[in-house]
Design an enzyme around this catalytic site. Structure first.
Site, PDB file in Angstrom:
ATOM      1  N   GLY A  79       9.686  71.555  94.119  1.00 29.96           N
ATOM      2  CA  GLY A  79       9.934  72.806  94.827  1.00 29.96           C
ATOM      3  C   GLY A  79      10.883  73.687  94.017  1.00 29.96           C
ATOM      4  N   SER A 115       9.114  68.005  88.230  1.00 32.16           N
ATOM      5  CA  SER A 115       9.297  69.441  88.380  1.00 32.16           C
ATOM      6  C   SER A 115      10.736  69.714  88.837  1.00 32.16           C
ATOM      7  CB  SER A 115       8.245  69.996  89.346  1.00 32.16           C
ATOM      8  OG  SER A 115       8.152  71.387  89.277  1.00 32.16           O
ATOM      9  N   TRP A 116      10.948  70.419  89.943  1.00 32.68           N
ATOM     10  CA  TRP A 116      12.312  70.574  90.459  1.00 32.68           C
ATOM     11  C   TRP A 116      12.942  69.209  90.717  1.00 32.68           C
ATOM     12  CZ3 TRP A 116      16.795  72.683  91.250  1.00 32.68           C
ATOM     13  CH2 TRP A 116      17.585  72.265  92.320  1.00 32.68           C
ATOM     14  N   ASP A 174       0.810  71.951  80.753  1.00 34.32           N
ATOM     15  CA  ASP A 174       1.547  72.296  81.966  1.00 34.32           C
ATOM     16  C   ASP A 174       1.868  73.790  81.926  1.00 34.32           C
ATOM     17  OD1 ASP A 174       3.461  72.658  84.002  1.00 34.32           O
ATOM     18  OD2 ASP A 174       4.299  70.652  83.709  1.00 34.32           O
ATOM     19  N   HIS A 182       0.333  70.281  85.268  1.00 39.42           N
ATOM     20  CA  HIS A 182       1.645  70.036  85.861  1.00 39.42           C
ATOM     21  C   HIS A 182       1.656  68.925  86.906  1.00 39.42           C
ATOM     22  CE1 HIS A 182       5.718  71.051  87.138  1.00 39.42           C
ATOM     23  NE2 HIS A 182       5.313  71.162  88.387  1.00 39.42           N
TER      24      HIS A 182
END
Length: 321
Positions: free
Chosen positions: A51, A118-119, A275, A303
């Site tokens: 996120g 990711s986050w 990605d 990704h």
């Protein structure tokens, strides 16, 4: 073994259900949803979702051997089943780091494995740098270091060149006079009272932009999930809030600056070559700052954690611990 043309990709472990699911009160009026599955006496592993604002889902339990791991999933502040929903109050990176510590103490865990993409890679690294003695290993995917160049790549001059039709829709919802800072423009529409009636519309557009770029091969199921009203509202509001404030870091290169704090922690980095959200340069920069880490660039992948090659490498990494 690395996956190649002669190697069979590893599949996810079978579906499992949690043996406990609860909300834990934390600071600032928030309650974070925490669930545990697998082996209660196994290796504790914390799944750190993306996120910000992405929340967790049952399929994420399946990266881990349920007989080997005590699998812990939690929804970060404001998203998923945490409450209050879509709240930006008392919702910063430091709050999330403190929540992770609160969960660890509540569950009476001495140290655990972190698994973040990711986050989730950002938050795992920041938590590890703040509490290196609490981390026994870190597995990362789709590296995001919360630098200005990464935000500019996705919201200005990078990803738009690969997905011009999705970008036209995303940017087209905002008057051209505000196109110099689309994060700020969307943030206004996701938070200010004058846009309350249209807030969900903007939330769906914000979420759809990311949902349209997350996989190497177009995934209609991912796009559909991205515009689910409950998901999109939390995801868009929280993500825009964090990105407007550059994820509340002390400086642009904070994670690279503090890389040495994790010198005693084994780290595996899995990165998709194509990605479009978090390009490989960030994974490369992180690996250069952490020469003890293992970097695996998956040659045919975007990704998503569920790209076949990335999924394979992640499961191999959890099995290897």
């Amino acid at each position: 073994m690395r996956a190649d043309s002669t190697t069979t990709f590893r599949s996810l472990y079978p579906p499992i259900e949690p043996y406990i699911s609860e909300r834990i009160p934390v600071s600032g009026g928030h309650e974070v949803h925490v669930e545990q599955s697998g082996n209660p006496h196994g290796i504790p592993v914390l799944f750190v979702h993306g996120g910000p604002g992405g929340g967790t889902s049952p399929i994420q339990r399946r990266f881990f051997n349920p007989s080997k791991y005590r699998i812990i999933l939690f929804d970060q502040r404001g998203c998923g089943r945490s409450r209050p929903h879509a709240s930006l109050e008392n919702n910063t990176t430091q709050d999330l780091i403190e929540d992770m510590e609160a969960i660890r103490e509540y569950l009476r865990i001495k140290s655990w494995v972190l698994f973040g993409g990711s986050w989730g890679s950002t938050l795992s690294l920041l938590y590890g740098q703040a509490h290196p003695d609490r981390v026994r290993s870190i597995i990362l995917r789709g590296i995001f270091l919360s630098r200005r160049e990464e935000l500019d790549w996705f919201y200005k001059e990078g990803t738009r060149s690969l997905f011009p039709e999705a970008w036209a829709r995303f940017s087209g919802k905002i008057p051209e006079a505000e196109h110099d800072d689309l994060i700020k423009a969307y943030y206004r529409r996701l938070t200010e009272p004058e846009f309350e009636r249209e807030r969900l519309t903007y939330a769906k557009e914000w979420s759809l932009w990311e949902g349209s770029t997350v996989t190497l091969v177009p995934d209609e199921e991912q796009r559909t999930h991205s515009v689910d009203p409950v998901f999109a509202l939390a995801f868009a509001r929280i993500e825009a809030h964090y990105f407007l404030h550059q994820c509340f870091l002390e400086c642009d290169d904070q994670i690279l600056r503090d890389a040495s704090r994790l010198k005693d922690v084994p780290i595996t980095i899995v990165q998709g070559r194509y990605d479009a959200i978090c390009p490989p340069k960030s994974a490369w920069d992180l690996a250069q700052a952490m020469p003890w880490a293992s970097l695996k660039i998956v040659p045919v992948a975007g990704h998503s954690a569920f790209e076949p090659g990335i999924q394979h490498e992640l499961i191999c990494a959890t099995d290897a611990i």
